[in-house]
Scaffold this active site. Sequence first.
Site, mmCIF file in Angstrom:
data_model
loop_
_atom_site.group_PDB
_atom_site.id
_atom_site.type_symbol
_atom_site.label_atom_id
_atom_site.label_comp_id
_atom_site.label_asym_id
_atom_site.label_seq_id
_atom_site.Cartn_x
_atom_site.Cartn_y
_atom_site.Cartn_z
ATOM 1 C CB THR A 273 36.755 -27.058 -26.118
ATOM 2 O OG1 THR A 273 35.543 -26.269 -26.120
ATOM 3 C CG2 THR A 273 37.774 -26.439 -27.065
ATOM 4 C CB ALA B 49 36.018 -17.502 -27.919
ATOM 5 C CB THR C 23 31.881 -10.103 -25.438
ATOM 6 O OG1 THR C 23 31.182 -9.835 -24.231
ATOM 7 C CG2 THR C 23 33.380 -10.037 -25.145
ATOM 8 C CG ASP C 24 28.233 -6.719 -23.188
ATOM 9 O OD1 ASP C 24 28.883 -7.743 -22.878
ATOM 10 O OD2 ASP C 24 27.075 -6.497 -22.772
ATOM 11 C CD GLU C 25 31.678 -10.593 -20.011
ATOM 12 O OE1 GLU C 25 32.762 -10.815 -19.450
ATOM 13 O OE2 GLU C 25 30.703 -11.340 -19.923
ATOM 14 C CE1 TYR D 235 35.039 -14.688 -23.400
ATOM 15 C CE2 TYR D 235 33.922 -12.939 -22.181
ATOM 16 C CZ TYR D 235 34.025 -13.746 -23.302
ATOM 17 O OH TYR D 235 33.118 -13.601 -24.336
ATOM 18 C CE LYS E 120 35.433 -12.699 -27.733
ATOM 19 N NZ LYS E 120 35.288 -13.689 -28.846
ATOM 20 C CG ASN F 207 23.909 -14.053 -27.327
ATOM 21 O OD1 ASN F 207 23.888 -14.497 -28.460
ATOM 22 N ND2 ASN F 207 24.266 -12.805 -27.090
ATOM 23 C CE LYS G 201 29.596 -19.234 -20.591
ATOM 24 N NZ LYS G 201 29.673 -19.796 -21.895
ATOM 25 N N PRO H 26 23.302 -20.861 -6.969
ATOM 26 C CG PRO H 26 25.227 -21.518 -8.121
ATOM 27 C CD PRO H 26 23.782 -21.862 -7.945
ATOM 28 C CB VAL H 27 22.842 -15.470 -6.030
ATOM 29 C CG1 VAL H 27 22.811 -14.008 -6.450
ATOM 30 C CG2 VAL H 27 21.574 -16.184 -6.453
ATOM 31 N NE ARG I 150 27.193 -9.798 -16.479
ATOM 32 C CZ ARG I 150 27.754 -9.083 -15.513
ATOM 33 N NH1 ARG I 150 27.207 -7.945 -15.112
ATOM 34 N NH2 ARG I 150 28.869 -9.483 -14.934
ATOM 35 N NE ARG J 13 31.963 -14.360 -12.890
ATOM 36 C CZ ARG J 13 31.128 -14.399 -13.937
ATOM 37 N NH1 ARG J 13 30.848 -13.296 -14.610
ATOM 38 N NH2 ARG J 13 30.582 -15.526 -14.330
HETATM 39 P P1 NAD Z 1 30.700 -21.521 -26.300
HETATM 40 O O1 NAD Z 1 31.716 -21.705 -25.236
HETATM 41 O O2 NAD Z 1 29.334 -22.111 -26.119
HETATM 42 O O3 NAD Z 1 31.264 -22.085 -27.679
HETATM 43 C C1 NAD Z 1 32.583 -21.910 -28.086
HETATM 44 C C2 NAD Z 1 32.869 -22.891 -29.227
HETATM 45 O O4 NAD Z 1 34.197 -22.662 -29.687
HETATM 46 C C3 NAD Z 1 32.803 -24.357 -28.811
HETATM 47 O O5 NAD Z 1 32.105 -25.107 -29.777
HETATM 48 C C4 NAD Z 1 34.260 -24.779 -28.741
HETATM 49 O O6 NAD Z 1 34.469 -26.158 -29.014
HETATM 50 C C5 NAD Z 1 34.882 -23.900 -29.794
HETATM 51 N N1 NAD Z 1 36.313 -23.656 -29.550
HETATM 52 C C6 NAD Z 1 36.898 -23.253 -28.389
HETATM 53 N N2 NAD Z 1 38.226 -23.160 -28.545
HETATM 54 C C7 NAD Z 1 38.486 -23.465 -29.848
HETATM 55 C C8 NAD Z 1 39.670 -23.522 -30.619
HETATM 56 N N3 NAD Z 1 40.873 -23.250 -30.082
HETATM 57 N N4 NAD Z 1 39.575 -23.877 -31.928
HETATM 58 C C9 NAD Z 1 38.370 -24.156 -32.481
HETATM 59 N N5 NAD Z 1 37.216 -24.141 -31.786
HETATM 60 C C10 NAD Z 1 37.276 -23.786 -30.487
HETATM 61 O O7 NAD Z 1 30.612 -19.961 -26.543
HETATM 62 P P2 NAD Z 1 29.377 -19.035 -26.981
HETATM 63 O O8 NAD Z 1 28.663 -18.578 -25.785
HETATM 64 O O9 NAD Z 1 28.641 -19.714 -28.084
HETATM 65 O O10 NAD Z 1 30.172 -17.794 -27.564
HETATM 66 C C11 NAD Z 1 30.581 -17.758 -28.921
HETATM 67 C C12 NAD Z 1 31.323 -16.462 -29.192
HETATM 68 O O11 NAD Z 1 30.470 -15.355 -28.919
HETATM 69 C C13 NAD Z 1 32.566 -16.247 -28.322
HETATM 70 O O12 NAD Z 1 33.556 -15.664 -29.125
HETATM 71 C C14 NAD Z 1 32.104 -15.289 -27.235
HETATM 72 O O13 NAD Z 1 33.179 -14.510 -26.783
HETATM 73 C C15 NAD Z 1 31.084 -14.462 -27.986
HETATM 74 N N6 NAD Z 1 30.000 -13.888 -27.178
HETATM 75 C C16 NAD Z 1 29.247 -14.663 -26.346
HETATM 76 C C17 NAD Z 1 28.179 -14.111 -25.636
HETATM 77 C C18 NAD Z 1 27.321 -14.954 -24.718
HETATM 78 O O14 NAD Z 1 26.464 -14.410 -24.021
HETATM 79 N N7 NAD Z 1 27.448 -16.266 -24.697
HETATM 80 C C19 NAD Z 1 27.900 -12.748 -25.768
HETATM 81 C C20 NAD Z 1 28.704 -11.972 -26.626
HETATM 82 C C21 NAD Z 1 29.732 -12.568 -27.327
HETATM 83 O O1 TDX Z 2 26.532 -19.404 -10.772
HETATM 84 C C1 TDX Z 2 26.471 -18.226 -11.161
HETATM 85 N N1 TDX Z 2 25.981 -17.269 -10.322
HETATM 86 C C2 TDX Z 2 25.902 -15.948 -10.655
HETATM 87 O O2 TDX Z 2 25.450 -15.120 -9.849
HETATM 88 C C3 TDX Z 2 26.906 -17.811 -12.481
HETATM 89 C C4 TDX Z 2 27.456 -18.818 -13.439
HETATM 90 C C5 TDX Z 2 26.813 -16.476 -12.800
HETATM 91 N N2 TDX Z 2 26.343 -15.561 -11.919
HETATM 92 C C6 TDX Z 2 26.269 -14.144 -12.317
HETATM 93 C C7 TDX Z 2 27.560 -13.564 -12.847
HETATM 94 C C8 TDX Z 2 27.083 -12.539 -13.852
HETATM 95 O O3 TDX Z 2 26.801 -11.315 -13.195
HETATM 96 O O4 TDX Z 2 25.336 -14.060 -13.395
HETATM 97 C C9 TDX Z 2 25.772 -13.122 -14.387
HETATM 98 C C10 TDX Z 2 25.911 -13.846 -15.709
HETATM 99 O O5 TDX Z 2 27.005 -14.726 -15.595
HETATM 100 P P1 TDX Z 2 27.517 -15.625 -16.821
HETATM 101 O O6 TDX Z 2 26.367 -16.427 -17.338
HETATM 102 O O7 TDX Z 2 28.754 -16.310 -16.403
HETATM 103 O O8 TDX Z 2 27.777 -14.509 -17.945
HETATM 104 P P2 TDX Z 2 28.764 -13.237 -17.988
HETATM 105 O O9 TDX Z 2 29.859 -13.334 -17.028
HETATM 106 O O10 TDX Z 2 27.893 -12.012 -17.945
HETATM 107 O O11 TDX Z 2 29.388 -13.424 -19.471
HETATM 108 C C11 TDX Z 2 28.533 -13.799 -20.591
HETATM 109 O O12 TDX Z 2 28.160 -12.688 -21.348
HETATM 110 C C12 TDX Z 2 29.125 -12.102 -22.188
HETATM 111 C C13 TDX Z 2 29.181 -14.863 -21.472
HETATM 112 O O13 TDX Z 2 29.562 -15.968 -20.687
HETATM 113 C C14 TDX Z 2 30.344 -14.289 -22.228
HETATM 114 O O14 TDX Z 2 30.875 -15.272 -23.118
HETATM 115 C C15 TDX Z 2 29.873 -13.114 -23.034
HETATM 116 O O15 TDX Z 2 30.965 -12.482 -23.650
#
Ligand code: NAD
Ligand code: TDX
Length: 334
Positions: free
Chosen positions: A36, A82, A124-126, A149, A153, A179, A188, A204-205, A213, A272
């Site tokens: 994707t 995801a 995720t903790d969310e 989202y 999950k 992460n 992100k 943007p905040v 977080r 948000r």
């Molecule tokens: P990401 O969006 O960077 O990566 C998601 C990957 O999944 C992409 O490579 C995408 O192509 C693939 N994908 C999406 N839909 C698909 C489908 N239908 N079939 C096959 N592949 C598909 O996400 P991330 O940040 O690497 O997160 C990975 C996992 O960890 C997710 O399940 C997310 O919920 C979980 N998670 C993320 C965080 C975080 O902070 N990023 C924290 C806790 C848990």
């Molecule tokens: O432009 C922004 N401005 C802002 O203030 C963005 C993109 C985010 N934020 C804030 C929202 C949140 O409080 O920053 C914090 C972090 O935002 P994101 O990076 O979107 O993360 P969050 O919503 O916390 O979710 C992430 O952590 C848990 C991952 O995207 C998820 O996939 C994971 O499950």
Amino acid sequence: MKLLVTGGAGFIGSNFVLYMLRQHPSYTIINLDALTYAGNLENLKSVENHPNYRFVKANITDQRAIQDIFRQGIDVVVNFAAESHVDRSILDPEIFVRTNVMGTQVLLDAAKAYGVQKFIQVSTDEVYGSLEETGLFTEETPLSPNSPYSASKAGGDMLVRAYHETFGLPVNITRCSNNYGPYQFPEKLIPLIIANALDDKSLPVYGDGQNIRDWLYVEDHCSAIDLVIHHGRNGEVYNIGGNNERTNLAIIKTILQELGKPENLITFVPDRPGHDRRYGIDPSKIMLELGWKPKYHFESGIKETINWYLQNRSWWENIRSGAYQDYYTRQYKE
Ligand code: NAD
Ligand code: TDX
């Protein structure tokens, strides 16, 4: 051991594939990803010719493609695939349900039909919702998701639980905090702020910037999953986090300081909808039961991450010049 890693071309998945090939060079890793907008095979260039690594382009909702993979014999599944961005789930929830709920069910069905030693659901903790000023999420905290989202999950998690209770599938669910690290998609917070600051664009905040977080370096998440694969008790949930809570504004100021950029780039924008106020993980179960310990302190992890974005400018510039621009304009009304 033959591992199926779904979503291995994304941020955490690609870090995990690289980590596992380093830690367990004899394991075979099949990376299944639909590619994707968030999937990027550039992340895996260094291992594309590794004898024990194979990429398969497929969607986890595609029952036939998934069954074909399992038919070849899979020992362990780690499901990262995801839709992962909260803001996108507010703009368009449907794909979140399709991938995160229905996709998980397709994987579970295939795992049940062909048999696996372990099915790991990367959650995720969310799913626990939002905390007040005190307290932490434990594995017993009731699920209370607030965004499409996190609701999707939570739906996936409930199916994983049900396949264990009903069919005896050997599962674990991991719930990690936010992460950060190399290869994180620049939608992100941390990579968005680094990239915008480097381009002298406004930062943007959402709301008052005081949302909290709990940040973990991506490699520490990978080491935790590695332990759960090998030692997790079937049916158990494991929270993962490094006791590292920060406000968004504190994160942004740290990045500005590291980059030597001015704080007047900070721009407060509308909040948000449904914005969770605070996340904080109690990681004592995985620490006591499996002996997991994070390796990185935030101060060094964030420096390494900033350096990575400085040294890999073309990686994120390519992304930002593509279809991502349409999303950015829609989200930030620029
Ligand atoms: P990401 O969006 O960077 O990566 C998601 C990957 O999944 C992409 O490579 C995408 O192509 C693939 N994908 C999406 N839909 C698909 C489908 N239908 N079939 C096959 N592949 C598909 O996400 P991330 O940040 O690497 O997160 C990975 C996992 O960890 C997710 O399940 C997310 O919920 C979980 N998670 C993320 C965080 C975080 O902070 N990023 C924290 C806790 C848990
Ligand atoms: O432009 C922004 N401005 C802002 O203030 C963005 C993109 C985010 N934020 C804030 C929202 C949140 O409080 O920053 C914090 C972090 O935002 P994101 O990076 O979107 O993360 P969050 O919503 O916390 O979710 C992430 O952590 C848990 C991952 O995207 C998820 O996939 C994971 O499950």
